[in-house]
Each structure stands twice: as structure tokens, then as C-alpha cells.
Enzyme design. Structure first.
Site, mmCIF file in Angstrom:
data_model
loop_
_atom_site.group_PDB
_atom_site.id
_atom_site.type_symbol
_atom_site.label_atom_id
_atom_site.label_comp_id
_atom_site.label_asym_id
_atom_site.label_seq_id
_atom_site.Cartn_x
_atom_site.Cartn_y
_atom_site.Cartn_z
ATOM 1 N N TRP A 102 0.684 -1.071 -0.028
ATOM 2 C CA TRP A 102 -0.060 0.018 0.238
ATOM 3 C C TRP A 102 0.712 1.305 -0.058
ATOM 4 O O TRP A 102 0.689 2.279 -0.744
ATOM 5 C CB TRP A 102 -0.915 0.160 1.124
ATOM 6 C CG TRP A 102 -1.971 -1.203 0.845
ATOM 7 C CD1 TRP A 102 -2.219 -2.334 1.500
ATOM 8 C CD2 TRP A 102 -3.111 -0.925 -0.011
ATOM 9 N NE1 TRP A 102 -3.165 -3.069 0.915
ATOM 10 C CE2 TRP A 102 -3.537 -2.221 -0.046
ATOM 11 C CE3 TRP A 102 -3.488 -0.093 -0.998
ATOM 12 C CZ2 TRP A 102 -4.811 -2.654 -0.802
ATOM 13 C CZ3 TRP A 102 -4.647 -0.510 -1.835
ATOM 14 C CH2 TRP A 102 -5.136 -1.601 -1.856
ATOM 15 N N ASP A 171 -1.109 7.197 6.746
ATOM 16 C CA ASP A 171 -1.997 6.270 6.080
ATOM 17 C C ASP A 171 -2.522 5.313 7.204
ATOM 18 O O ASP A 171 -1.761 4.180 7.706
ATOM 19 C CB ASP A 171 -1.692 5.384 4.785
ATOM 20 C CG ASP A 171 -2.677 4.310 4.292
ATOM 21 O OD1 ASP A 171 -3.673 4.120 5.043
ATOM 22 O OD2 ASP A 171 -2.444 3.777 3.324
ATOM 23 N N LYS A 195 -12.708 -1.149 7.935
ATOM 24 C CA LYS A 195 -11.633 -1.984 8.733
ATOM 25 C C LYS A 195 -12.214 -2.029 10.302
ATOM 26 O O LYS A 195 -12.565 -3.033 11.001
ATOM 27 C CB LYS A 195 -10.260 -1.539 8.672
ATOM 28 C CG LYS A 195 -9.984 -1.411 7.299
ATOM 29 C CD LYS A 195 -9.659 -2.463 6.477
ATOM 30 C CE LYS A 195 -8.830 -2.058 5.167
ATOM 31 N NZ LYS A 195 -8.621 -3.196 4.418
#
Length: 360
Positions: A102, A171, A195
Site C-alpha cells: 500500500w 495512512d 476495517k
């Protein structure tokens, strides 16, 4: 109906109490005679809901008053571009720490807008660690330093936030609300909801007001943090139902004792699963150095790779779902987000021990 044990990387498990509350209000929200999905986002009742969600997020994370809280679309993938569009502030370079898939995506997106400097990377070691700070080569003239707090694919997590002389961008998609975070150490934090915060469709952005007002000229209004803040995150029609579910999830976190209690529960879940792996005498393997192991995403493989499909098939039949590793790395991954219970992890650990007894 029996509920599955859901270890998916996202969308993932929601607290059963949140699902029940949403179910009860589904046809009639706040005595409107309508679902929250049917009422206008400009209506008094929804504006009040949105304001309360922001207040709850601020309270749970202890967000300082000089930060703006936005509820946006597009997930992390859009933030990979939206961050440089808004934060470069006339500078031509930004620093990134590369710790997995990511962060790599964030780097590639940012290169469209500026000179990206990778100040540290663990790619050579297979993303099994966070690079030692002695290896970092930061640029004091960078617009910001970006890091991915938790890498869901490789199961690697920062033990602490980086120290930076430039604005720090995080992030936190897979870790926000799962552990304490010092917002004041960051210029900007972003995280999608699916999440630990609720359902897919909402992305929270927490940004220091000092970083607003200097977007690139090419930045569309709908991606301009300043305009979005001025519009209360409603420059266009927002994802009203996911926003509502985020509010319910925040209230559930408060009832559970807040972030610190959630964090202790998450650590206990991760410790149980890592012990199962470490005590398997090499039958199960986790390659991440211990001090950088994620409490959110536990990745592992089997010493005998030929058994992995059997493992996944039997786990699925046992009601243990979502264990497939990311397609880029294979293997298994158990995501232990907030709504995944300790009994669910215990069931997975018991399954793993029995699988090893039969196939080891």
C-alpha cells in the site's frame, strides 16, 4: 442463523450490536418514518447526525481543535492522489517510507504530482520489518513525510509514529480506532471505514488547518480539502448510510471502554494467534520480525505449501471465513479488526492446532 467467524481484510466484521441497532432503525430513523438512506443529507436530522459523528470521533481520538475532520469518498486509493494535490504547498518534493504494497501504491500515485523521495524501504528484505531510523534519509525541504502505519498485505506495523521535521502524513486505513494515535504529531491522517470504523463508503480525513488553502491549481473542487471542510464534507451528496454506521460504531467503541480498552483486546487477540504460529514448530510460518508484527493483520504460510488450499477449504467449512492472503503474496491472513472477538480468534487457533495434528 449461525454467524461465521469473519477474518476478512475488509470489508470485515461489524459489531453485532451495531448491526442490531441498524436493523432496528432501518425503516424508521429518528422517528422520521424513513430510513437514514432515504432522508436528505441537507435535512436537520441528518446534519445533526453528521455533526455528532464528528464530535464522537474527535472525542475518541482526542483530536485537537485546530484540526478539521472530513468524511469523504474514495478510500485510501483516492487519498494517494488527494494528499499531494492538497499538501504540496508550492514545494516540488515529498518523502515516503516504503514498507509494503500500500505504501508502494501511494508512492506511484504521488509521482504524478511531485518528485517522490523514498527515504527508507524494506523491500529488499521482503517487507518483513520497518526500516531502522538510522537508514532514513529525510529531506527537510519536503512538503511532508508519508507513512503507512499498518501494511495489511505483509502484516507489518510501525511500533511508533515517525519523528519528522516536516508535516507527517499517516495512512491509517487498517489501524485507526484499533490503537491509540497521537493526532497532534501528524499533519494529516486518513483512513477508510471498512476495517475498524464501520462499512465501506466513508473515508475519514483529519487534517491540521495550517495545511489547508494551498492546493495545486489542477485540484478539482470536490477534492479540495479546504472546500470540503467549508462545506461540512457535503460538497456533493455523501455516503449517508456508511456515515451513519460509522456513528454507531463510534458509540460502540465508547461503550467498550474507548481506544485503550479496544487496544488491549486487540493485542490479546494478536498474541493468541502469534503464539499458535510460533508454537507450531515451523508448521506455520510468520516472516515478520517480532517487534514489527501487526496486531491488525496476522499473515502466515504453511511449511508445506501444498496444504494451504486444504487449510482454507476446511476452515471455510468450519465457518472460519476470509483467511485467504492477498493475491500478491498468497498464503493466509487473519485480520483481527475491532469487531473480531477473542472467541473467534480462539476458534481459529483451535482449528489451526487440530489441522496441524491431522496433517503435520
Amino acid at each position: 442463523m449461525a454467524r461465521a467467524y469473519n477474518f476478512s481484510a475488509g470489508p470485515t466484521a461489524l459489531p453485532i450490536e451495531v448491526l442490531q441497532e441498524a436493523h432496528e432503525e432501518f425503516f424508521d430513523f429518528a422517528d422520521t418514518g424513513m430510513s437514514v438512506m432515504e432522508i436528505s443529507h441537507r435535512s436537520k436530522v441528518f446534519v445533526e447526525l453528521a455533526q455528532q459523528v464528528e464530535l464522537d470521533l474527535r472525542a475518541v481520538l482526542k483530536v485537537p481543535s485546530h484540526y478539521r475532520v472530513l468524511f469523504l469518498h474514495g478510500g485510501a486509493s483516492l487519498q494517494f492522489s488527494q494528499v499531494p494535490m492538497n499538501l504540496l504547498g508550492g514545494k516540488g518534493t515529498a518523502d515516503y517510507i516504503h514498507t509494503g504494497l500500500w505504501s508502494g501504491k501511494a508512492i506511484r500515485a504521488a509521482r504524478r504530482y511531485c518528485d517522490v523521495r523514498i527515504v527508507a524501504s524494506s523491500e529488499r528484505s521482503g517487507f518483513d520489518r520497518i526500516p531502522a531510523t538510522t537508514e532514513w534519509h529525510c529531506n527537510s525541504n519536503a512538503a511532508y513525510l508519508h507513512y503507512t502505519e499498518n501494511e495489511t498485505v505483509h502484516g507489518v506495523q510501525f511500533p511508533a509514529a515517525p519523528v519528522s521535521s516536516v508535516p507527517l502524513v499517516c495512512d491509517a486505513c487498517s489501524s485507526l480506532l484499533s490503537k491509540p494515535i497521537d493526532v497532534a504529531k501528524h499533519g494529516l491522517i486518513y483512513a477508510s471505514a471498512q476495517k475498524n470504523m464501520g462499512a465501506a463508503g466513508v473515508t475519514a480525513v483529519i487534517v491540521d488547518e495550517a495545511l489547508l488553502n494551498t492546493p495545486l491549481d489542477i485540484t478539482p473542487d470536490v477534492l479540495n480539502y479546504t472546500h470540503l471542510a467549508q462545506a461540512g464534507s457535503m460538497l456533493n451528496t455523501p455516503a449517508t448510510f456508511p456515515w451513519y454506521l460509522t456513528g454507531l460504531t463510534l458509540k460502540w467503541i465508547v461503550r467498550a471502554g474507548g481506544i485503550e480498552q479496544i487496544y488491549q483486546a486487540n493485542k490479546a487477540k494478536a498474541e493468541l494467534l502469534y503464539q499458535t504460529i510460533d508454537n507450531s514448530n515451523g508448521f506455520y510460518i510468520n516472516k515478520v520480525l517480532q517487534e514489527f508484527r501487526s496486531i491488525n493483520n496476522v499473515t502466515f504460510t504453511l511449511a508445506d505449501a501444498a496444504l494451504e488450499k486444504v487449510f482454507l477449504t476446511l476452515a471455510d467449512q468450519a465457518g472460519i471465513k476470509g483467511l485467504e492472503g492477498h493475491a500478491s503474496v498468497g498464503g493466509m491472513r487473519a485480520s483481527l479488526y475491532n469487531a473480531v472477538t477473542l472467541p473467534a480468534v480462539d476458534a481459529l487457533a483451535s482449528f489451526m492446532k487440530e489441522f496441524q495434528r491431522v496433517h503435520g
